[in-house]
Design a protein around this motif. Structure first.
Motif, short mmCIF file in Angstrom:
data_model
loop_
_atom_site.label_atom_id
_atom_site.label_comp_id
_atom_site.label_asym_id
_atom_site.label_seq_id
_atom_site.Cartn_x
_atom_site.Cartn_y
_atom_site.Cartn_z
N ALA A 129 0.95 -1.20 0.08
CA ALA A 129 0.16 -0.05 0.16
C ALA A 129 0.70 1.15 -0.10
CB ALA A 129 -0.94 0.02 1.13
N ARG A 130 2.01 1.04 0.77
CA ARG A 130 2.90 2.41 0.80
C ARG A 130 3.56 2.65 -0.60
NH1 ARG A 130 5.53 0.53 4.88
NH2 ARG A 130 4.10 1.34 6.39
N GLU A 131 3.85 1.53 -1.19
CA GLU A 131 4.31 1.77 -2.45
C GLU A 131 3.33 2.24 -3.68
OE1 GLU A 131 7.70 1.23 -3.38
OE2 GLU A 131 7.94 1.03 -1.25
N PHE A 132 2.13 1.75 -3.33
CA PHE A 132 1.41 2.29 -4.25
C PHE A 132 1.12 3.96 -4.02
CE2 PHE A 132 -3.30 2.84 -5.18
CZ PHE A 132 -3.29 3.16 -6.69
N ALA A 133 1.11 4.24 -2.88
CA ALA A 133 0.83 5.59 -2.39
C ALA A 133 1.87 6.46 -2.98
CB ALA A 133 0.78 5.54 -0.83
N LYS A 134 3.31 5.99 -3.00
CA LYS A 134 4.35 6.72 -3.54
C LYS A 134 4.26 6.92 -4.98
CE LYS A 134 7.80 4.99 -0.17
NZ LYS A 134 9.07 4.12 0.08
N SER A 156 5.28 11.78 -1.06
CA SER A 156 5.76 11.79 -2.45
C SER A 156 5.58 12.90 -3.17
CB SER A 156 5.41 10.66 -3.05
OG SER A 156 5.92 9.38 -2.51
N GLY A 157 4.84 14.06 -2.73
CA GLY A 157 4.38 15.14 -3.18
C GLY A 157 3.05 15.34 -3.86
N GLY A 158 2.03 14.21 -3.55
CA GLY A 158 0.76 14.18 -3.92
C GLY A 158 -0.13 15.22 -3.10
N ARG A 159 -1.20 15.43 -3.39
CA ARG A 159 -2.24 16.25 -2.73
C ARG A 159 -3.31 15.19 -2.23
NH1 ARG A 159 -6.86 18.93 -4.24
NH2 ARG A 159 -7.25 20.83 -3.27
N VAL A 217 -1.68 5.33 6.28
CA VAL A 217 -0.48 4.76 5.69
C VAL A 217 -0.28 5.07 4.12
CG1 VAL A 217 0.81 2.76 4.55
CG2 VAL A 217 -0.05 2.52 7.30
N VAL A 218 -1.45 5.25 3.48
CA VAL A 218 -1.56 5.50 2.00
C VAL A 218 -1.38 6.95 2.14
CG1 VAL A 218 -2.98 5.67 -0.01
CG2 VAL A 218 -2.63 3.53 1.26
N ALA A 219 -2.28 7.77 3.00
CA ALA A 219 -1.86 9.08 2.98
C ALA A 219 -0.80 9.81 3.22
CB ALA A 219 -3.14 9.92 4.06
N ASP A 220 -0.05 8.97 4.18
CA ASP A 220 1.52 9.39 4.54
C ASP A 220 2.42 9.29 3.23
OD1 ASP A 220 0.86 10.08 7.17
OD2 ASP A 220 1.80 8.04 7.97
N GLY A 221 2.16 8.41 2.61
CA GLY A 221 2.75 7.78 1.51
C GLY A 221 2.66 8.85 0.26
#
Length: 178
Positions: free
Chosen positions: A20-25, A54-57, A46-50
């Motif tokens: 999930a973290r990798e997908f978030a990145k 990585s610079g996402g909104r 976890v996903v929001a943090d990732g």
């Protein structure tokens, strides 16, 4: 691209958190926006943090009774009065939907999204991200429904099952750019 992610607010082990973290990145690095349940707990965190790292909104769409666990630093936070309104707001704001492992709430969300797509009420791509084989059983059941004539629309027109985050994002980018 604005990507809705349905997923668990429960704390899960590394079988689920690492992919999930990798997908978030990938979402954040691709310049995409995460639109999610807005929670600051469990896999949602976890996903929001990732995505954030990585610079996402981040656009959270929470519900009144869960306000206490809403992420305070989201770029935008919407509080819906109830779950039905929350699901409608999530769908209205996004270009695509990805479903990560989750419980009954996630199952409710994915089945409603698929039902709406089946009836032509939206044409947004829907992806099951099958982390650690979590959705093998659901995929099997959906294939059975399709094969035995319970779905008036071919399952492959409703849903893509991705083995990993890179495949999920590649599929979405192909669908949303055409």
């Amino acid at each position: 691209m604005q990507i809705c992610v349905f997923l668990s607010a429960a704390d899960l082990d590394d079988r689920y958190t690492a992919p999930a973290r990798e997908f978030a990145k990938l979402i954040g690095a691709g310049g995409h926006t995460l639109v999610w349940g807005g929670s600051e707990t469990g896999l949602m965190k976890v996903v929001a943090d990732g995505v954030r790292a990585s610079g996402g909104r981040l656009v959270g769409v929470s519900v009144e009774f869960m306000r206490s666990v809403a992420r305070a630093d989201a770029d935008e936070l919407v509080i819906a009065p109830d779950l039905a309104t929350r699901k409608a707001l999530l769908l209205a704001r996004v270009d695509a939907i990805v479903v990560l492992p989750g419980g009954l709430g996630t199952l409710d969300e994915v089945t409603e999204i698929l039902e709406l797509r089946k009836h032509g009420l939206h044409a947004k791509p829907v992806v099951l991200l099958n982390i650690a084989g979590f959705y093998d059983g659901l995929s099997l059941q959906l294939r059975r429904m399709d094969g035995e004539g319970f779905l008036p629309v071919p399952l492959d027109d409703l849903l893509f099952v991705a083995p990993d985050g890179a495949a999920a994002l590649a599929y979405l980018e192909g669908q949303c750019s055409s």
